[in-house]
Each structure stands twice: as structure tokens, then as C-alpha cells.
Design a protein around this motif. Structure first.
Motif, PDB file in Angstrom:
ATOM      1  N   MET A   1       0.842  -1.180   0.000  1.00  0.00           N
ATOM      2  CA  MET A   1       0.000   0.000   0.000  1.00  0.00           C
ATOM      3  C   MET A   1       0.883   1.237   0.000  1.00  0.00           C
ATOM      4  N   ARG A   2       0.578   2.137  -0.912  1.00  0.00           N
ATOM      5  CA  ARG A   2       1.296   3.414  -0.953  1.00  0.00           C
ATOM      6  C   ARG A   2       0.616   4.402  -0.030  1.00  0.00           C
ATOM      7  N   VAL A   3       1.420   5.140   0.701  1.00  0.00           N
ATOM      8  CA  VAL A   3       0.909   6.136   1.645  1.00  0.00           C
ATOM      9  C   VAL A   3       1.434   7.493   1.214  1.00  0.00           C
ATOM     10  N   SER A   4       0.551   8.492   1.244  1.00  0.00           N
ATOM     11  CA  SER A   4       0.970   9.855   0.920  1.00  0.00           C
ATOM     12  C   SER A   4       1.538  10.508   2.177  1.00  0.00           C
ATOM     13  N   GLY A  97      -3.121   7.223  -1.279  1.00  0.00           N
ATOM     14  CA  GLY A  97      -1.854   7.257  -1.991  1.00  0.00           C
ATOM     15  C   GLY A  97      -1.936   8.167  -3.196  1.00  0.00           C
ATOM     16  N   GLY A  98      -0.901   8.177  -3.981  1.00  0.00           N
ATOM     17  CA  GLY A  98      -0.896   9.000  -5.193  1.00  0.00           C
ATOM     18  C   GLY A  98      -1.532   8.263  -6.337  1.00  0.00           C
ATOM     19  N   ARG A  99      -1.859   8.989  -7.358  1.00  0.00           N
ATOM     20  CA  ARG A  99      -2.386   8.356  -8.570  1.00  0.00           C
ATOM     21  C   ARG A  99      -1.248   7.644  -9.294  1.00  0.00           C
ATOM     22  N   GLU A 100      -1.591   6.508  -9.877  1.00  0.00           N
ATOM     23  CA  GLU A 100      -0.600   5.766 -10.652  1.00  0.00           C
ATOM     24  C   GLU A 100      -0.363   6.482 -11.977  1.00  0.00           C
TER      25      GLU A 100
END
Length: 108
Positions: A1-4, A97-100
Motif C-alpha cells: 500500500m502506498r501512503v501519501s 496514496g498518489g495516482r498511478e
């Protein structure tokens, strides 16, 4: 999981300050809210915040739907938003998270 990271820092600072203030408060959160609503000038600010909260919930729902998530995914964020107005959307941004880059390129 990507976290901002940026929303995470803001969320941690805001919630840390909120809990610090609440530990030293002489009245409950509900009593404080009732006191704010009792005066027209502060009631306007509270109403303004909750209009913003509703708009944030609409945005979170639409964004989650566009990412293939159901309404069940955003319910916890809605509940958090109902109590601590900016905490729900901030947490949503942290976990979103951010957009891919591929998703952004395919929209063009």
C-alpha cells in the motif's frame, strides 16, 4: 500500500494537537459543540465546517467509486469526518496514496 506522506504529516500534527487539547479540556466534546451552536457568530462557522464536511464526503465517495471501491470502503471515513471534520478526508488522502502514472496517462 502506498501512503501519501504530506497528508500523513498534517493528519498526525492535527490529531496530536486535537488529543492534547481534549485531555486538558474542562468540558466534553458534545458540550463544547452545544456551546458553539448557541451563538449565531460561532454557529455560522460550525455550519460552514459541516457544509465542507459534506462536500468532502461526496468527493471521497466519488473518488472511491472511480477507483472501484464500494460505499463500505468510505463509511469509516464518513464517521471520522462527522466527529473531526478534517481528519476523515486527511486519512482518506493518506491511505489513497498518489495516482498511478498509467492511470493518469490513460485519461488523456
Amino acid at each position: 500500500m502506498r501512503v501519501s506522506i504530506f497528508p500523513l504529516v498534517i493528519l498526525c500534527l492535527f490529531m496530536g494537537f486535537t488529543f492534547w487539547v481534549m485531555t486538558g479540556a474542562e468540558q466534553s466534546l458534545l458540550a463544547f459543540g452545544a456551546q458553539l451552536i448557541s451563538s449565531p457568530d460561532t454557529a455560522q462557522v460550525v455550519i460552514d465546517l459541516y457544509i465542507l464536511a459534506v462536500l468532502a464526503c461526496v468527493w471521497m465517495y466519488q473518488d472511491a467509486r472511480s477507483r472501484g471501491k464500494g460505499v463500505g470502503y468510505v463509511i469509516p471515513f464518513f464517521l471520522l469526518t462527522a466527529v473531526f471534520v478534517s481528519a476523515g478526508p486527511l486519512l482518506y488522502l493518506v491511505l489513497r496514496g498518489g495516482r498511478e502514472p498509467e492511470a493518469e496517462a490513460s485519461k488523456v
